[in-house]
Design an enzyme around this catalytic site. Sequence first.
Site, PDB file in Angstrom:
ATOM      1  N   ASP A   8     -36.556 -27.495   9.184  1.00 39.08           N
ATOM      2  CA  ASP A   8     -36.631 -26.242   8.441  1.00 39.08           C
ATOM      3  C   ASP A   8     -36.721 -25.100   9.448  1.00 39.08           C
ATOM      4  O   ASP A   8     -37.639 -25.063  10.277  1.00 39.08           O
ATOM      5  CB  ASP A   8     -37.859 -26.228   7.532  1.00 39.08           C
ATOM      6  CG  ASP A   8     -37.748 -27.223   6.388  1.00 39.08           C
ATOM      7  OD1 ASP A   8     -36.692 -27.881   6.276  1.00 39.08           O
ATOM      8  OD2 ASP A   8     -38.711 -27.352   5.620  1.00 39.08           O
ATOM      9  N   ASP A 129     -35.433 -27.893  -7.680  1.00 37.52           N
ATOM     10  CA  ASP A 129     -36.816 -27.792  -7.224  1.00 37.52           C
ATOM     11  C   ASP A 129     -37.709 -27.531  -8.421  1.00 37.52           C
ATOM     12  O   ASP A 129     -37.435 -26.617  -9.216  1.00 37.52           O
ATOM     13  CB  ASP A 129     -36.954 -26.657  -6.208  1.00 37.52           C
ATOM     14  CG  ASP A 129     -35.928 -26.754  -5.090  1.00 37.52           C
ATOM     15  OD1 ASP A 129     -35.714 -27.878  -4.603  1.00 37.52           O
ATOM     16  OD2 ASP A 129     -35.349 -25.719  -4.709  1.00 37.52           O
TER      17      ASP A 129
END
Length: 244
Positions: A8, A129
């Site tokens: 990330d 998500d």
Amino acid sequence: MMLYPAIDLRDGSAVRLVQGDFARTTVFSEDPVAQARAFAAEGAQALHVVDLDGALEGRPVHAPLVATITASFPGQVQLGGGLRSRAAIETAIATGVHRVVVGTALIEDNELLRWAIGRLGDRLVVALDARDGKVATHGWTQVTDRSAMEVATDLVRTGVRHLLYTDISRDGTLGGPNLGALKRLAQAAPPLKLIASGGVSSLADLRALAGLKLSNLSGVIVGRALYEGRFTVAEALAALRDGG
């Protein structure tokens, strides 16, 4: 089942967040390219890269860095974060990644969804998500009133074939994956190939995922547990084989 170590990106470093909270960021590597090479040396054949700054700004921020990671990693790289327009998706494709992960935009824009399916085909992954079972968008900052199951079923009808499911409440917490939600999603939308994300903390978690024996559970993303040395890539790959 494919193992996807996570990289990330924020401010040029490899970081991890807790439950998607940018205020709870830990920097694990200031050289994401070296980290990608390290994962490859340990046996990883795929990477999951997220442009966190891009997710916040709604446009690709780290495209040059992603291109360098892709060129340095011998396996497959999938990229998400801030890909909310045709131009952004084209930028992602230009980095050389194998698959493009798009979330917010495709859930809210049917025209863009149809274009992305036509442009990418099997290279498209839709990120779903969820927080408490409800779909979250815009870098996890907004929660909708639609359930993950409802959205997944709709996506199947449009022709989407790869779904990345993240339980936000478990992401970065090492609290274990949400096996029940994954099983329900996999059974409700069997044409989808499902990638699990969020909460993996141990080899037992990986064995439990593989032990679900869901033919359409195609991969799992692991981040903090690898960075904290709870297990190695090689051990994770063995656990997925053993569990299955």
